[in-house]
Design a protein around this motif. Sequence first.
Motif, mmCIF file in Angstrom:
data_model
loop_
_atom_site.group_PDB
_atom_site.id
_atom_site.type_symbol
_atom_site.label_atom_id
_atom_site.label_comp_id
_atom_site.label_asym_id
_atom_site.label_seq_id
_atom_site.Cartn_x
_atom_site.Cartn_y
_atom_site.Cartn_z
ATOM 1 N N GLY A 76 6.441 -7.771 -8.982
ATOM 2 C CA GLY A 76 5.073 -8.211 -8.762
ATOM 3 C C GLY A 76 4.496 -7.646 -7.491
ATOM 4 O O GLY A 76 5.111 -6.830 -6.802
ATOM 5 N N SER A 77 3.288 -8.089 -7.171
ATOM 6 C CA SER A 77 2.554 -7.652 -5.977
ATOM 7 C C SER A 77 2.413 -6.145 -5.950
ATOM 8 O O SER A 77 2.598 -5.501 -4.916
ATOM 9 N N TRP A 78 2.041 -5.564 -7.042
ATOM 10 C CA TRP A 78 1.956 -4.109 -7.167
ATOM 11 C C TRP A 78 0.926 -3.517 -6.220
ATOM 12 O O TRP A 78 -0.148 -4.080 -6.019
ATOM 13 N N TRP A 112 10.501 0.970 -6.919
ATOM 14 C CA TRP A 112 9.515 2.026 -7.171
ATOM 15 C C TRP A 112 9.468 2.264 -8.682
ATOM 16 O O TRP A 112 10.514 2.338 -9.342
ATOM 17 N N PHE A 113 8.269 2.387 -9.199
ATOM 18 C CA PHE A 113 8.039 2.702 -10.601
ATOM 19 C C PHE A 113 7.072 3.875 -10.668
ATOM 20 O O PHE A 113 6.434 4.232 -9.685
ATOM 21 N N VAL A 148 0.846 -1.188 0.000
ATOM 22 C CA VAL A 148 0.000 0.000 0.000
ATOM 23 C C VAL A 148 0.881 1.237 0.000
ATOM 24 O O VAL A 148 1.646 1.462 0.953
ATOM 25 N N GLU A 149 0.774 2.023 -1.058
ATOM 26 C CA GLU A 149 1.561 3.251 -1.169
ATOM 27 C C GLU A 149 0.799 4.427 -0.557
ATOM 28 O O GLU A 149 -0.429 4.461 -0.567
ATOM 29 N N TYR A 207 2.813 6.802 -8.729
ATOM 30 C CA TYR A 207 3.995 6.066 -8.281
ATOM 31 C C TYR A 207 3.556 4.755 -7.623
ATOM 32 O O TYR A 207 2.634 4.747 -6.784
ATOM 33 N N TYR A 208 4.236 3.680 -8.017
ATOM 34 C CA TYR A 208 3.910 2.347 -7.535
ATOM 35 C C TYR A 208 5.135 1.692 -6.895
ATOM 36 O O TYR A 208 6.258 1.892 -7.370
#
Length: 127
Positions: free
Chosen positions: A115-117, A36-37, A5-6, A94-95
């Motif tokens: 994974g697990s975004w 981070w993407f 969770v971001e 941002y992810y």
Amino acid sequence: QVQLVESGGGLAQAGGSLRLSCAASGRTFSSYAMGWFRQALGKEREFVAAISWNGYSTYYADFVKGRFTISRDNAKNTVYLQMNSLKPDDTAVYYCAISRGSPSAVTTRRPGDFGSWGQGTQVTVSS
């Protein structure tokens, strides 16, 4: 299964700062390298930064070097992205995500290797 969770996104002025957090559930968080993407409207998701499981190794996209810092606190199951000297081009969702590769070294920056975004947090930088 780790869930992410971001938080911490918002509106900032150019030259300002924001600190993003990514909280993970699950006891195996410290076993993974993290990344981070970001994804701007109409663009592909791109790599921003990554960190090894113990925090000893960090990796950055060229466009954030010297401005962003990735860190982690395994006791809190959280990875951070400190963003300074923000630019309007930093505007994006941002992810955070878990690396599917080695926990000690992040050798790929492709989104497909993570994974697990999380659901993402919006960062908007005004000029």
